[in-house]
Design a protein around this motif. Sequence first.
Motif, PDB file in Angstrom:
ATOM      1  N   LEU A  69       4.451  -0.933 -20.850  1.00  0.00           N
ATOM      2  CA  LEU A  69       4.846  -2.204 -20.874  1.00  0.00           C
ATOM      3  C   LEU A  69       4.114  -2.940 -21.900  1.00  0.00           C
ATOM      4  N   THR A  70       4.808  -3.604 -22.915  1.00  0.00           N
ATOM      5  CA  THR A  70       4.179  -4.379 -24.041  1.00  0.00           C
ATOM      6  C   THR A  70       4.122  -5.739 -23.701  1.00  0.00           C
ATOM      7  N   LYS A  71       5.096  -6.182 -22.977  1.00  0.00           N
ATOM      8  CA  LYS A  71       5.199  -7.615 -22.560  1.00  0.00           C
ATOM      9  C   LYS A  71       5.758  -7.828 -21.050  1.00  0.00           C
ATOM     10  N   ALA A  72       5.247  -8.571 -20.358  1.00  0.00           N
ATOM     11  CA  ALA A  72       5.467  -9.051 -18.952  1.00  0.00           C
ATOM     12  C   ALA A  72       5.010 -10.313 -18.478  1.00  0.00           C
ATOM     13  N   SER A  73       6.030 -10.972 -17.852  1.00  0.00           N
ATOM     14  CA  SER A  73       5.668 -12.281 -17.426  1.00  0.00           C
ATOM     15  C   SER A  73       4.844 -12.270 -16.189  1.00  0.00           C
ATOM     16  N   ARG A  74       4.951 -11.000 -15.576  1.00  0.00           N
ATOM     17  CA  ARG A  74       4.196 -10.812 -14.338  1.00  0.00           C
ATOM     18  C   ARG A  74       4.227  -9.164 -14.038  1.00  0.00           C
ATOM     19  N   ASN A  75       3.768  -8.876 -12.956  1.00  0.00           N
ATOM     20  CA  ASN A  75       3.768  -7.272 -12.695  1.00  0.00           C
ATOM     21  C   ASN A  75       5.233  -6.753 -12.690  1.00  0.00           C
ATOM     22  N   VAL A  76       5.376  -5.737 -13.112  1.00  0.00           N
ATOM     23  CA  VAL A  76       6.908  -5.146 -12.927  1.00  0.00           C
ATOM     24  C   VAL A  76       6.951  -4.128 -11.741  1.00  0.00           C
ATOM     25  N   VAL A  77       8.045  -4.194 -10.890  1.00  0.00           N
ATOM     26  CA  VAL A  77       8.086  -3.266  -9.955  1.00  0.00           C
ATOM     27  C   VAL A  77       9.140  -2.072 -10.323  1.00  0.00           C
ATOM     28  N   TYR A  86      11.691   6.780  -1.234  1.00  0.00           N
ATOM     29  CA  TYR A  86      11.367   6.208  -2.653  1.00  0.00           C
ATOM     30  C   TYR A  86      10.096   5.397  -2.603  1.00  0.00           C
ATOM     31  N   ILE A  87       9.614   5.232  -3.633  1.00  0.00           N
ATOM     32  CA  ILE A  87       8.342   4.450  -3.810  1.00  0.00           C
ATOM     33  C   ILE A  87       8.508   3.393  -4.801  1.00  0.00           C
ATOM     34  N   THR A  88       7.637   2.514  -4.761  1.00  0.00           N
ATOM     35  CA  THR A  88       7.691   1.531  -5.654  1.00  0.00           C
ATOM     36  C   THR A  88       6.139   1.250  -6.029  1.00  0.00           C
ATOM     37  N   SER A  89       5.889   0.696  -7.227  1.00  0.00           N
ATOM     38  CA  SER A  89       4.608   0.323  -7.859  1.00  0.00           C
ATOM     39  C   SER A  89       4.660  -0.740  -8.843  1.00  0.00           C
ATOM     40  N   ASN A  90       3.962  -1.691  -8.361  1.00  0.00           N
ATOM     41  CA  ASN A  90       3.793  -2.854  -9.192  1.00  0.00           C
ATOM     42  C   ASN A  90       2.643  -2.550 -10.284  1.00  0.00           C
ATOM     43  N   ARG A  91       2.989  -2.742 -11.435  1.00  0.00           N
ATOM     44  CA  ARG A  91       2.649  -2.446 -12.639  1.00  0.00           C
ATOM     45  C   ARG A  91       2.489  -3.697 -13.709  1.00  0.00           C
ATOM     46  N   PRO A  92       1.095  -3.982 -14.283  1.00  0.00           N
ATOM     47  CA  PRO A  92       0.821  -5.019 -15.325  1.00  0.00           C
ATOM     48  C   PRO A  92       1.260  -4.531 -16.805  1.00  0.00           C
ATOM     49  N   ILE A  93       1.103  -5.406 -17.788  1.00  0.00           N
ATOM     50  CA  ILE A  93       1.085  -4.756 -19.084  1.00  0.00           C
ATOM     51  C   ILE A  93       0.052  -3.707 -19.372  1.00  0.00           C
ATOM     52  N   GLY A  94       0.453  -2.704 -20.114  1.00  0.00           N
ATOM     53  CA  GLY A  94      -0.324  -1.572 -20.178  1.00  0.00           C
ATOM     54  C   GLY A  94       0.510  -0.149 -20.246  1.00  0.00           C
ATOM     55  N   SER A  95       0.183   0.925 -19.929  1.00  0.00           N
ATOM     56  CA  SER A  95       0.525   2.075 -19.917  1.00  0.00           C
ATOM     57  C   SER A  95      -0.219   2.851 -18.745  1.00  0.00           C
ATOM     58  N   GLY A  96       0.774   3.876 -18.237  1.00  0.00           N
ATOM     59  CA  GLY A  96       0.379   4.425 -17.351  1.00  0.00           C
ATOM     60  C   GLY A  96       1.439   5.605 -16.578  1.00  0.00           C
ATOM     61  N   VAL A  97       1.198   5.986 -15.615  1.00  0.00           N
ATOM     62  CA  VAL A  97       2.003   7.084 -14.946  1.00  0.00           C
ATOM     63  C   VAL A  97       2.328   6.617 -13.439  1.00  0.00           C
ATOM     64  N   VAL A  98       3.598   6.868 -13.052  1.00  0.00           N
ATOM     65  CA  VAL A  98       4.136   6.356 -11.694  1.00  0.00           C
ATOM     66  C   VAL A  98       4.687   7.779 -10.958  1.00  0.00           C
ATOM     67  N   SER A  99       4.123   7.933  -9.901  1.00  0.00           N
ATOM     68  CA  SER A  99       4.257   9.202  -9.187  1.00  0.00           C
ATOM     69  C   SER A  99       4.791   9.050  -7.760  1.00  0.00           C
ATOM     70  N   PHE A 100       5.752   9.782  -7.281  1.00  0.00           N
ATOM     71  CA  PHE A 100       6.097   9.845  -6.001  1.00  0.00           C
ATOM     72  C   PHE A 100       6.018  11.279  -5.264  1.00  0.00           C
ATOM     73  N   ASN A 101       5.295  11.445  -4.076  1.00  0.00           N
ATOM     74  CA  ASN A 101       4.774  12.270  -3.504  1.00  0.00           C
ATOM     75  C   ASN A 101       6.144  13.108  -2.801  1.00  0.00           C
ATOM     76  N   VAL A 102       6.512  14.203  -3.245  1.00  0.00           N
ATOM     77  CA  VAL A 102       7.754  14.697  -2.624  1.00  0.00           C
ATOM     78  C   VAL A 102       7.401  16.191  -1.923  1.00  0.00           C
ATOM     79  N   VAL A 103       5.928  16.340  -1.635  1.00  0.00           N
ATOM     80  CA  VAL A 103       5.721  17.470  -0.885  1.00  0.00           C
ATOM     81  C   VAL A 103       6.316  17.952   0.346  1.00  0.00           C
ATOM     82  N   ASN A 104       6.941  16.895   1.421  1.00  0.00           N
ATOM     83  CA  ASN A 104       7.540  17.139   2.565  1.00  0.00           C
ATOM     84  C   ASN A 104       8.966  16.917   2.452  1.00  0.00           C
ATOM     85  N   ILE A 105       9.316  16.755   1.142  1.00  0.00           N
ATOM     86  CA  ILE A 105      10.870  16.579   1.128  1.00  0.00           C
ATOM     87  C   ILE A 105      11.436  17.936   0.535  1.00  0.00           C
ATOM     88  N   ASN A 106      12.041  18.473   1.409  1.00  0.00           N
ATOM     89  CA  ASN A 106      12.593  19.835   0.860  1.00  0.00           C
ATOM     90  C   ASN A 106      13.967  19.900   0.860  1.00  0.00           C
TER      91      ASN A 106
END
Length: 160
Positions: free
Chosen positions: A81-89, A113-133
């Motif tokens: 995210l290079t620009k954000a007025s507030r955290n992005v979901v 599903y999973i949501t993740s609030n993120r500020p400006i910057g970079s990163g990884v969003v992950s969703f655990n699907v171990v028990n979703i067969n």
Amino acid sequence: MGITGTWEGWVPTATDLYLRGTVTSLAGGFNQAPSTYIKFDAGQITIKKPADHDSSKYYGIVSTNSINLSQFNYINFEYILTKASRNVVFDIGIVARNTTISLLPSDFTNGWYITSNRPIGSGVVSFNVVNINIIGFIHCGFLLMAGTEFLGAIYRIWLS
């Protein structure tokens, strides 16, 4: 010399759905929300939202192939995210149809599903699907929230 890959050094693996402009056979392709918020550009999926639109829906992309999740632990995506007025979901989830691109939380299969609030910057969003067969379609996107304006990109979507 037997070396394969791109000149940039990005070589998709068997578990990549998308990597820097390359949509892999695992994903098949991606359907996207019919809007200016998401655009497949060279080397990235550009995400952009002006502050003037709001909704309680998640906009994004969904794989055109159904994927057997029983052999994986996580669905992941790398963003900046290079620009954000507030955290992005951001969201990652499982949907029943590959045409489900603009959805409400109730549209995710079994609430997976999973949501993740993120500020400006970079990163990884992950969703655990171990028990979703199940075999399902993967949705990656973001929530359109009132007053939130942002600009960024998704570089990679993969399973691990």
